[in-house]
Design a protein around this motif. Structure first.
Motif, PDB file in Angstrom:
ATOM      1  N   ARG A 193      31.025  38.155  43.729  1.00  0.00           N
ATOM      2  CA  ARG A 193      30.738  37.717  44.255  1.00  0.00           C
ATOM      3  C   ARG A 193      31.604  36.984  46.156  1.00  0.00           C
ATOM      4  O   ARG A 193      30.709  36.179  46.894  1.00  0.00           O
ATOM      5  N   GLY A 194      32.720  37.065  46.665  1.00  0.00           N
ATOM      6  CA  GLY A 194      33.556  36.443  47.084  1.00  0.00           C
ATOM      7  C   GLY A 194      33.553  34.695  46.848  1.00  0.00           C
ATOM      8  O   GLY A 194      33.919  34.088  47.864  1.00  0.00           O
ATOM      9  N   ALA A 221      40.740  40.170  42.182  1.00  0.00           N
ATOM     10  CA  ALA A 221      39.932  40.209  42.837  1.00  0.00           C
ATOM     11  C   ALA A 221      40.178  40.226  43.928  1.00  0.00           C
ATOM     12  O   ALA A 221      40.566  39.166  45.091  1.00  0.00           O
ATOM     13  N   ASP A 222      39.359  40.995  45.124  1.00  0.00           N
ATOM     14  CA  ASP A 222      39.657  41.391  46.308  1.00  0.00           C
ATOM     15  C   ASP A 222      40.974  41.366  46.589  1.00  0.00           C
ATOM     16  O   ASP A 222      41.073  41.359  48.150  1.00  0.00           O
ATOM     17  N   GLY A 223      41.727  41.516  46.009  1.00  0.00           N
ATOM     18  CA  GLY A 223      43.275  41.947  46.185  1.00  0.00           C
ATOM     19  C   GLY A 223      44.235  40.728  46.750  1.00  0.00           C
ATOM     20  O   GLY A 223      45.090  40.193  46.939  1.00  0.00           O
ATOM     21  N   ARG A 224      42.833  38.717  44.990  1.00  0.00           N
ATOM     22  CA  ARG A 224      43.657  38.212  45.591  1.00  0.00           C
ATOM     23  C   ARG A 224      43.831  37.247  44.062  1.00  0.00           C
ATOM     24  O   ARG A 224      43.391  37.999  43.284  1.00  0.00           O
ATOM     25  N   ASP A 281      37.954  33.901  50.703  1.00  0.00           N
ATOM     26  CA  ASP A 281      38.666  34.325  51.695  1.00  0.00           C
ATOM     27  C   ASP A 281      39.348  33.080  52.211  1.00  0.00           C
ATOM     28  O   ASP A 281      40.357  32.526  52.648  1.00  0.00           O
ATOM     29  N   ASP A 297      40.358  44.535  39.132  1.00  0.00           N
ATOM     30  CA  ASP A 297      39.885  43.374  39.217  1.00  0.00           C
ATOM     31  C   ASP A 297      40.596  42.783  37.783  1.00  0.00           C
ATOM     32  O   ASP A 297      39.975  43.900  36.598  1.00  0.00           O
TER      33      ASP A 297
END
Length: 456
Positions: free
Chosen positions: A176-177, A126-129, A194, A80
Protein backbone atom coordinates in the motif's frame (compact mmCIF):
# COMPACT_ATOMS: atom_id res chain seq x y z
CA UNK A 1 15.94 -40.93 -24.71
CA UNK A 2 14.63 -43.13 -27.51
CA UNK A 3 10.89 -43.43 -26.88
CA UNK A 4 8.21 -40.77 -26.83
CA UNK A 5 7.92 -38.53 -23.79
CA UNK A 6 4.49 -37.63 -22.41
CA UNK A 7 4.04 -34.56 -20.24
CA UNK A 8 0.92 -32.91 -18.88
CA UNK A 9 -0.04 -29.26 -18.91
CA UNK A 10 -3.16 -27.24 -18.31
CA UNK A 11 -4.49 -24.52 -20.52
CA UNK A 12 -7.55 -22.52 -19.51
CA UNK A 13 -8.58 -25.25 -17.07
CA UNK A 14 -8.35 -27.99 -19.71
CA UNK A 15 -5.70 -30.64 -19.51
CA UNK A 16 -3.42 -31.03 -22.51
CA UNK A 17 -1.18 -34.05 -23.02
CA UNK A 18 1.68 -33.62 -25.45
CA UNK A 19 3.70 -36.49 -26.85
CA UNK A 20 7.07 -35.64 -28.29
CA UNK A 21 10.03 -37.56 -29.62
CA UNK A 22 12.37 -35.25 -27.75
CA UNK A 23 12.19 -32.73 -24.97
CA UNK A 24 13.21 -29.94 -27.31
CA UNK A 25 9.86 -30.30 -29.05
CA UNK A 26 8.03 -29.81 -25.77
CA UNK A 27 9.90 -26.75 -24.54
CA UNK A 28 11.10 -24.46 -27.32
CA UNK A 29 14.07 -22.41 -26.24
CA UNK A 30 13.14 -19.45 -28.42
CA UNK A 31 16.45 -18.97 -30.18
CA UNK A 32 20.06 -19.85 -29.59
CA UNK A 33 22.86 -18.33 -27.58
CA UNK A 34 23.48 -17.93 -23.90
CA UNK A 35 20.60 -15.51 -23.33
CA UNK A 36 17.90 -17.47 -25.18
CA UNK A 37 15.82 -18.56 -22.21
CA UNK A 38 18.39 -20.19 -21.22
CA UNK A 39 19.43 -22.26 -24.20
CA UNK A 40 22.96 -22.76 -25.30
CA UNK A 41 25.44 -25.56 -25.51
CA UNK A 42 26.89 -25.48 -22.00
CA UNK A 43 27.27 -29.02 -20.65
CA UNK A 44 24.39 -29.95 -18.30
CA UNK A 45 24.84 -31.98 -15.10
CA UNK A 46 25.25 -35.70 -15.55
CA UNK A 47 21.90 -37.53 -15.85
CA UNK A 48 20.72 -40.34 -13.59
CA UNK A 49 20.01 -41.00 -9.94
CA UNK A 50 22.64 -40.40 -7.28
CA UNK A 51 22.55 -42.18 -3.92
CA UNK A 52 23.92 -40.41 -0.87
CA UNK A 53 27.01 -41.89 0.78
CA UNK A 54 25.38 -42.61 4.14
CA UNK A 55 22.32 -44.83 4.41
CA UNK A 56 20.42 -42.40 6.62
CA UNK A 57 20.91 -39.61 4.04
CA UNK A 58 18.91 -41.05 1.17
CA UNK A 59 15.59 -39.21 1.42
CA UNK A 60 14.84 -38.54 -2.23
CA UNK A 61 16.76 -41.55 -3.51
CA UNK A 62 14.77 -43.91 -1.29
CA UNK A 63 11.41 -42.12 -1.39
CA UNK A 64 8.38 -43.75 -2.97
CA UNK A 65 8.14 -42.88 -6.64
CA UNK A 66 4.81 -41.49 -7.86
CA UNK A 67 4.11 -42.60 -11.42
CA UNK A 68 1.70 -39.75 -12.15
CA UNK A 69 2.66 -37.29 -14.85
CA UNK A 70 3.48 -33.71 -13.95
CA UNK A 71 0.45 -31.49 -14.60
CA UNK A 72 0.82 -27.75 -14.08
CA UNK A 73 -1.55 -24.78 -14.21
CA UNK A 74 -1.14 -22.56 -17.25
CA UNK A 75 1.34 -19.69 -16.85
CA UNK A 76 -0.29 -16.43 -15.77
CA UNK A 77 1.06 -12.88 -15.68
CA UNK A 78 2.00 -11.29 -12.36
CA UNK A 79 2.64 -7.57 -12.18
CA UNK A 80 4.34 -7.53 -8.77
CA UNK A 81 6.54 -9.48 -6.37
CA UNK A 82 5.97 -7.35 -3.26
CA UNK A 83 7.43 -9.54 -0.50
CA UNK A 84 9.95 -12.28 0.15
CA UNK A 85 8.66 -15.36 -1.64
CA UNK A 86 6.24 -13.30 -3.78
CA UNK A 87 3.09 -12.60 -1.76
CA UNK A 88 2.60 -13.26 1.94
CA UNK A 89 1.40 -16.84 1.33
CA UNK A 90 4.51 -17.66 -0.79
CA UNK A 91 2.52 -19.66 -3.37
CA UNK A 92 3.23 -17.94 -6.70
CA UNK A 93 2.18 -20.89 -8.91
CA UNK A 94 3.24 -20.51 -12.60
CA UNK A 95 4.29 -17.12 -13.94
CA UNK A 96 4.72 -15.74 -17.47
CA UNK A 97 7.82 -14.36 -19.12
CA UNK A 98 8.58 -13.89 -22.82
CA UNK A 99 9.42 -16.62 -25.32
CA UNK A 100 12.93 -15.21 -25.61
CA UNK A 101 14.86 -13.42 -22.89
CA UNK A 102 17.74 -10.98 -23.21
CA UNK A 103 19.57 -9.02 -20.57
CA UNK A 104 18.08 -5.51 -20.65
CA UNK A 105 19.90 -3.76 -17.81
CA UNK A 106 22.28 -4.20 -14.91
CA UNK A 107 22.74 -1.91 -11.89
CA UNK A 108 24.53 -2.09 -8.56
CA UNK A 109 22.41 -1.91 -5.40
CA UNK A 110 25.28 -0.80 -3.13
CA UNK A 111 27.38 -2.85 -0.73
CA UNK A 112 27.36 -6.49 -1.78
CA UNK A 113 28.47 -9.53 0.13
CA UNK A 114 31.99 -10.08 1.43
CA UNK A 115 33.96 -12.83 3.13
CA UNK A 116 32.41 -11.73 6.45
CA UNK A 117 29.01 -10.40 5.42
CA UNK A 118 26.24 -11.59 3.14
CA UNK A 119 23.21 -10.28 1.32
CA UNK A 120 20.47 -12.32 2.96
CA UNK A 121 17.29 -11.29 1.11
CA UNK A 122 16.35 -10.47 -2.44
CA UNK A 123 14.56 -7.52 -4.03
CA UNK A 124 10.81 -6.89 -4.18
CA UNK A 125 8.83 -5.40 -7.08
CA UNK A 126 5.67 -3.29 -6.99
CA UNK A 127 4.11 -0.28 -8.69
CA UNK A 128 6.72 -0.28 -11.45
CA UNK A 129 9.62 -0.07 -8.99
CA UNK A 130 12.10 -2.57 -7.63
CA UNK A 131 13.28 -2.12 -4.03
CA UNK A 132 16.52 -3.47 -2.56
CA UNK A 133 18.47 -3.39 0.70
CA UNK A 134 22.25 -3.77 0.68
CA UNK A 135 24.68 -5.16 3.23
CA UNK A 136 24.99 -1.78 4.98
CA UNK A 137 21.20 -1.35 5.28
CA UNK A 138 20.79 1.18 2.49
CA UNK A 139 17.40 0.89 0.77
CA UNK A 140 17.18 1.87 -2.88
CA UNK A 141 14.37 2.13 -5.41
CA UNK A 142 14.90 1.56 -9.13
CA UNK A 143 12.67 1.89 -12.16
CA UNK A 144 11.71 -1.72 -12.88
CA UNK A 145 11.57 -1.09 -16.63
CA UNK A 146 14.89 0.73 -17.12
CA UNK A 147 16.97 0.15 -13.97
CA UNK A 148 17.24 3.90 -13.33
CA UNK A 149 17.82 4.66 -9.65
CA UNK A 150 14.96 6.69 -8.19
CA UNK A 151 16.03 7.21 -4.57
CA UNK A 152 18.36 5.91 -1.88
CA UNK A 153 18.02 5.99 1.94
CA UNK A 154 20.66 4.99 4.50
CA UNK A 155 18.82 3.37 7.41
CA UNK A 156 21.58 3.38 10.07
CA UNK A 157 21.25 6.60 12.07
CA UNK A 158 24.59 6.22 13.88
CA UNK A 159 27.98 4.52 13.64
CA UNK A 160 26.78 2.18 16.38
CA UNK A 161 23.88 1.08 14.17
CA UNK A 162 26.30 0.28 11.34
CA UNK A 163 28.50 -1.79 13.65
CA UNK A 164 25.51 -3.63 15.11
CA UNK A 165 24.24 -4.45 11.64
CA UNK A 166 27.39 -6.27 10.55
CA UNK A 167 26.86 -9.91 9.55
CA UNK A 168 23.11 -9.82 10.13
CA UNK A 169 21.48 -7.98 7.24
CA UNK A 170 17.76 -7.47 6.77
CA UNK A 171 15.06 -7.38 4.12
CA UNK A 172 12.26 -5.33 2.58
CA UNK A 173 8.56 -5.70 1.76
CA UNK A 174 6.04 -3.47 -0.04
CA UNK A 175 2.42 -2.83 0.84
CA UNK A 176 0.00 0.00 0.00
CA UNK A 177 2.58 2.54 -1.10
CA UNK A 178 5.05 1.81 1.69
CA UNK A 179 8.34 -0.05 1.93
CA UNK A 180 9.00 -1.82 5.24
CA UNK A 181 12.61 -2.66 6.06
CA UNK A 182 14.07 -4.88 8.79
CA UNK A 183 17.65 -4.38 9.94
CA UNK A 184 20.49 -6.09 11.74
CA UNK A 185 20.61 -3.18 14.20
CA UNK A 186 17.23 -4.15 15.68
CA UNK A 187 14.99 -1.56 14.07
CA UNK A 188 12.03 -1.73 11.68
CA UNK A 189 11.61 1.24 9.35
CA UNK A 190 8.74 2.31 7.09
CA UNK A 191 9.42 4.47 4.01
CA UNK A 192 7.25 6.07 1.36
CA UNK A 193 7.66 3.97 -1.76
CA UNK A 194 7.58 6.93 -4.15
CA UNK A 195 10.12 9.18 -2.41
CA UNK A 196 11.92 7.16 0.29
CA UNK A 197 10.73 9.54 3.01
CA UNK A 198 10.85 7.90 6.44
CA UNK A 199 7.41 7.45 7.99
CA UNK A 200 8.28 5.67 11.22
CA UNK A 201 11.08 3.77 12.94
CA UNK A 202 10.57 1.25 15.75
CA UNK A 203 13.25 -0.50 17.85
CA UNK A 204 12.88 -4.19 18.74
CA UNK A 205 14.74 -6.33 21.27
CA UNK A 206 17.12 -8.15 18.91
CA UNK A 207 18.55 -7.96 15.37
CA UNK A 208 16.44 -9.14 12.45
CA UNK A 209 17.73 -11.29 9.60
CA UNK A 210 14.42 -12.12 7.92
CA UNK A 211 12.50 -9.91 5.53
CA UNK A 212 9.14 -8.76 6.93
CA UNK A 213 5.75 -10.18 5.96
CA UNK A 214 2.81 -7.77 5.52
CA UNK A 215 -0.87 -8.67 5.56
CA UNK A 216 -4.08 -6.89 6.59
CA UNK A 217 -2.31 -3.81 7.96
CA UNK A 218 0.16 -5.79 10.05
CA UNK A 219 3.93 -6.06 9.61
CA UNK A 220 5.26 -9.39 10.92
CA UNK A 221 8.96 -9.51 11.85
CA UNK A 222 11.11 -12.23 13.40
CA UNK A 223 14.21 -11.53 15.48
CA UNK A 224 17.31 -13.69 15.81
CA UNK A 225 16.27 -14.79 19.31
CA UNK A 226 13.07 -16.42 17.98
CA UNK A 227 10.59 -13.67 18.73
CA UNK A 228 7.77 -12.78 16.36
CA UNK A 229 6.40 -9.24 16.59
CA UNK A 230 3.35 -7.79 14.84
CA UNK A 231 3.47 -4.04 14.21
CA UNK A 232 0.74 -1.78 12.88
CA UNK A 233 1.64 -0.82 9.30
CA UNK A 234 0.19 2.68 9.78
CA UNK A 235 2.46 3.85 12.61
CA UNK A 236 4.60 0.91 13.81
CA UNK A 237 3.04 0.46 17.24
CA UNK A 238 3.31 -3.07 18.65
CA UNK A 239 0.17 -5.22 18.40
CA UNK A 240 1.37 -8.53 19.81
CA UNK A 241 4.43 -10.72 20.20
CA UNK A 242 5.24 -14.42 20.43
CA UNK A 243 8.36 -16.26 21.59
CA UNK A 244 9.78 -19.63 20.61
CA UNK A 245 12.61 -21.53 22.26
CA UNK A 246 15.98 -19.74 22.06
CA UNK A 247 18.69 -21.38 19.98
CA UNK A 248 22.41 -20.80 20.52
CA UNK A 249 23.44 -21.71 16.96
CA UNK A 250 21.62 -21.35 13.68
CA UNK A 251 22.14 -20.90 9.97
CA UNK A 252 22.90 -17.41 8.71
CA UNK A 253 19.68 -15.79 7.57
CA UNK A 254 16.09 -16.52 8.52
CA UNK A 255 12.78 -17.33 6.83
CA UNK A 256 9.87 -14.95 6.39
CA UNK A 257 6.63 -16.01 8.02
CA UNK A 258 3.80 -17.13 5.71
CA UNK A 259 0.49 -15.31 6.22
CA UNK A 260 -2.92 -16.13 4.75
CA UNK A 261 -6.55 -16.56 5.87
CA UNK A 262 -5.91 -14.88 9.19
CA UNK A 263 -3.12 -17.33 10.12
CA UNK A 264 0.59 -16.56 10.55
CA UNK A 265 2.89 -19.59 10.16
CA UNK A 266 6.15 -18.89 11.98
CA UNK A 267 9.22 -21.15 11.69
CA UNK A 268 12.00 -20.75 14.25
CA UNK A 269 15.68 -21.72 14.27
CA UNK A 270 14.84 -24.28 16.98
CA UNK A 271 12.88 -26.28 14.39
CA UNK A 272 9.60 -25.26 16.03
CA UNK A 273 6.67 -24.31 13.83
CA UNK A 274 3.79 -22.23 15.16
CA UNK A 275 0.46 -21.23 13.64
CA UNK A 276 -0.69 -17.95 15.20
CA UNK A 277 -3.80 -15.85 14.75
CA UNK A 278 -2.94 -12.75 12.74
CA UNK A 279 -5.30 -10.60 14.80
CA UNK A 280 -4.04 -11.49 18.28
CA UNK A 281 -0.93 -13.71 18.06
CA UNK A 282 -2.74 -16.51 19.92
CA UNK A 283 -1.40 -20.00 19.18
CA UNK A 284 -3.58 -22.19 16.96
CA UNK A 285 -1.23 -25.18 16.96
CA UNK A 286 2.46 -26.02 17.19
CA UNK A 287 4.76 -28.69 15.71
CA UNK A 288 8.46 -29.41 15.34
CA UNK A 289 9.93 -30.07 11.92
CA UNK A 290 13.12 -31.84 12.95
CA UNK A 291 14.75 -35.17 12.17
CA UNK A 292 17.86 -36.66 13.79
CA UNK A 293 19.32 -37.83 10.54
CA UNK A 294 22.18 -35.78 9.13
CA UNK A 295 25.67 -36.39 10.43
CA UNK A 296 27.45 -33.32 9.08
CA UNK A 297 27.92 -30.33 11.41
CA UNK A 298 25.45 -28.10 9.57
CA UNK A 299 22.88 -30.87 9.47
CA UNK A 300 22.75 -31.07 13.25
CA UNK A 301 21.18 -27.59 13.32
CA UNK A 302 17.41 -27.87 13.73
CA UNK A 303 16.88 -24.61 11.80
CA UNK A 304 13.98 -24.00 9.45
CA UNK A 305 15.62 -21.63 6.95
CA UNK A 306 13.13 -21.92 4.06
CA UNK A 307 9.94 -19.86 3.83
CA UNK A 308 6.83 -21.96 4.52
CA UNK A 309 4.20 -22.06 1.75
CA UNK A 310 0.42 -21.75 2.21
CA UNK A 311 -2.05 -22.76 -0.50
CA UNK A 312 -5.69 -22.76 0.61
CA UNK A 313 -5.82 -25.09 3.60
CA UNK A 314 -2.51 -26.72 2.68
CA UNK A 315 0.83 -25.86 4.30
CA UNK A 316 4.26 -27.01 3.20
CA UNK A 317 7.47 -26.64 5.20
CA UNK A 318 11.00 -28.03 4.92
CA UNK A 319 13.70 -28.04 7.61
CA UNK A 320 17.48 -28.13 7.55
CA UNK A 321 17.73 -31.22 9.77
CA UNK A 322 16.01 -33.47 7.23
CA UNK A 323 12.21 -33.35 7.31
CA UNK A 324 9.65 -31.92 4.89
CA UNK A 325 5.93 -32.03 5.65
CA UNK A 326 2.63 -31.39 3.94
CA UNK A 327 0.20 -30.19 6.61
CA UNK A 328 -3.32 -28.97 7.27
CA UNK A 329 -3.21 -25.22 7.90
CA UNK A 330 -6.11 -25.13 10.36
CA UNK A 331 -5.27 -28.16 12.50
CA UNK A 332 -1.53 -28.71 11.96
CA UNK A 333 -2.17 -32.36 11.08
CA UNK A 334 0.41 -33.92 8.79
CA UNK A 335 -0.79 -35.30 5.47
CA UNK A 336 2.66 -36.69 4.65
CA UNK A 337 6.35 -36.38 5.51
CA UNK A 338 9.42 -36.75 3.34
CA UNK A 339 12.90 -37.23 4.77
CA UNK A 340 14.78 -34.56 2.88
CA UNK A 341 16.70 -31.48 4.06
CA UNK A 342 16.47 -28.06 2.47
CA UNK A 343 17.06 -24.37 3.13
CA UNK A 344 15.36 -22.97 0.01
CA UNK A 345 11.63 -22.21 -0.23
CA UNK A 346 9.78 -25.00 -2.08
CA UNK A 347 7.87 -23.82 -5.15
CA UNK A 348 4.22 -24.82 -5.45
CA UNK A 349 2.39 -24.95 -8.80
CA UNK A 350 -1.00 -26.66 -8.80
CA UNK A 351 -0.45 -30.02 -7.14
CA UNK A 352 3.31 -30.14 -7.67
CA UNK A 353 6.04 -28.98 -5.30
CA UNK A 354 9.50 -28.29 -6.67
CA UNK A 355 12.49 -28.18 -4.33
CA UNK A 356 16.27 -28.15 -4.15
CA UNK A 357 17.61 -30.42 -1.41
CA UNK A 358 20.78 -29.97 0.60
CA UNK A 359 22.08 -32.99 -1.28
CA UNK A 360 21.97 -30.89 -4.50
CA UNK A 361 18.94 -32.67 -5.94
CA UNK A 362 16.22 -30.84 -7.82
CA UNK A 363 12.93 -32.68 -7.41
CA UNK A 364 9.23 -32.58 -8.22
CA UNK A 365 6.91 -33.80 -5.44
CA UNK A 366 3.21 -34.70 -5.48
CA UNK A 367 1.78 -32.07 -3.09
CA UNK A 368 -1.08 -34.37 -2.00
CA UNK A 369 0.86 -37.56 -1.27
CA UNK A 370 4.49 -36.50 -0.91
CA UNK A 371 5.44 -38.98 -3.63
CA UNK A 372 8.49 -38.11 -5.74
CA UNK A 373 7.67 -37.47 -9.40
CA UNK A 374 11.24 -37.00 -10.62
CA UNK A 375 14.68 -36.06 -9.31
CA UNK A 376 17.64 -34.51 -11.12
CA UNK A 377 21.13 -34.46 -9.57
CA UNK A 378 22.76 -31.04 -9.79
CA UNK A 379 26.51 -30.37 -9.66
CA UNK A 380 27.55 -30.60 -6.02
CA UNK A 381 31.20 -29.56 -6.11
CA UNK A 382 33.14 -26.97 -8.06
CA UNK A 383 36.01 -29.46 -7.97
CA UNK A 384 34.24 -32.83 -8.19
CA UNK A 385 37.43 -34.86 -8.33
CA UNK A 386 38.61 -33.45 -4.99
CA UNK A 387 35.07 -33.16 -3.52
CA UNK A 388 35.94 -29.58 -2.56
CA UNK A 389 34.24 -26.17 -2.86
CA UNK A 390 30.61 -27.25 -2.43
CA UNK A 391 28.07 -25.53 -4.68
CA UNK A 392 25.15 -23.81 -2.95
CA UNK A 393 21.88 -23.67 -4.93
CA UNK A 394 19.09 -21.07 -4.85
CA UNK A 395 15.52 -21.45 -6.08
CA UNK A 396 13.65 -22.96 -7.76
CA UNK A 397 11.29 -20.47 -9.42
CA UNK A 398 8.79 -21.49 -12.14
CA UNK A 399 8.12 -19.28 -15.16
CA UNK A 400 6.80 -20.17 -18.63
CA UNK A 401 7.40 -23.92 -18.36
CA UNK A 402 10.91 -23.61 -16.97
CA UNK A 403 12.33 -23.99 -13.50
CA UNK A 404 15.12 -21.55 -12.71
CA UNK A 405 17.82 -22.45 -10.18
CA UNK A 406 21.03 -20.58 -9.42
CA UNK A 407 24.42 -21.88 -8.38
CA UNK A 408 27.14 -20.40 -6.19
CA UNK A 409 29.63 -20.79 -9.04
CA UNK A 410 27.81 -18.08 -10.98
CA UNK A 411 25.24 -19.78 -13.26
CA UNK A 412 21.48 -19.75 -13.64
CA UNK A 413 20.01 -22.98 -15.04
CA UNK A 414 16.74 -23.58 -16.88
CA UNK A 415 15.18 -27.01 -16.22
CA UNK A 416 12.05 -28.69 -17.59
CA UNK A 417 9.46 -28.86 -14.78
CA UNK A 418 7.88 -31.89 -16.46
CA UNK A 419 10.91 -34.16 -16.65
CA UNK A 420 13.78 -32.53 -14.77
CA UNK A 421 15.87 -32.30 -17.94
CA UNK A 422 18.41 -29.48 -17.82
CA UNK A 423 17.79 -27.24 -20.83
CA UNK A 424 20.70 -24.84 -20.55
CA UNK A 425 22.32 -22.16 -18.45
CA UNK A 426 23.61 -18.60 -18.50
CA UNK A 427 26.58 -17.13 -16.71
CA UNK A 428 25.90 -14.25 -14.31
CA UNK A 429 28.37 -11.56 -13.21
CA UNK A 430 28.67 -13.28 -9.81
CA UNK A 431 26.93 -16.05 -7.85
CA UNK A 432 23.28 -15.45 -7.01
CA UNK A 433 22.64 -14.04 -3.54
CA UNK A 434 19.02 -15.22 -3.41
CA UNK A 435 16.39 -16.90 -5.56
CA UNK A 436 15.41 -14.97 -8.69
CA UNK A 437 12.36 -12.70 -8.71
CA UNK A 438 9.79 -12.58 -11.54
CA UNK A 439 7.42 -9.67 -12.19
CA UNK A 440 5.78 -8.16 -15.27
CA UNK A 441 7.50 -10.57 -17.65
CA UNK A 442 10.99 -9.85 -16.27
CA UNK A 443 13.38 -12.07 -14.30
CA UNK A 444 15.60 -10.24 -11.81
CA UNK A 445 18.80 -11.78 -10.47
CA UNK A 446 20.64 -10.34 -7.45
CA UNK A 447 24.27 -11.39 -7.22
CA UNK A 448 26.52 -11.62 -4.17
CA UNK A 449 28.47 -8.59 -5.42
CA UNK A 450 25.32 -6.47 -5.30
CA UNK A 451 24.57 -6.48 -9.03
CA UNK A 452 20.89 -6.53 -9.98
CA UNK A 453 20.44 -7.96 -13.47
CA UNK A 454 17.16 -7.87 -15.44
CA UNK A 455 16.24 -10.32 -18.22
CA UNK A 456 13.20 -9.62 -20.36
Amino acid sequence: MTGPVTVGMRSGGRRLVIAALGLGAVLALGGCGSDSWFGGDDPPPLPGERDAVLGQERGLAQATRDQEEVVLPAPEPNADWPQSGGYSHHAMQHMVVGDTLQRVWRVNIGAGGSSRDRLLNGPVVADGRIFTIDRKATVRAFNAETGERLWSVDLPDSDEDEDDGALLGGGVAFDRGRVFATTGFAKVVALRADTGQELWRVPVDAPIRAAPAVNSGRVIVQTVDNQTIALAAIDGHALWSHSGSPETASLLGAPTAAVDQGIVVVPYSSGELFALRLESGAEVWTDSVTAARRTDAVGTLQDIRANPVIDGNRLFVIGNSGLMAGMDLRSGGRAWILRVAGTQQPWLAGNVLFLVSEEAELAAINATTGGVLWTTPLPRWENPQDLSDPIVWTGPVLASDRLIVGSSDGYAYAVSPYTGKVLGRIELPDPMASAPVVANGTIYFLTTNGDLVAYR
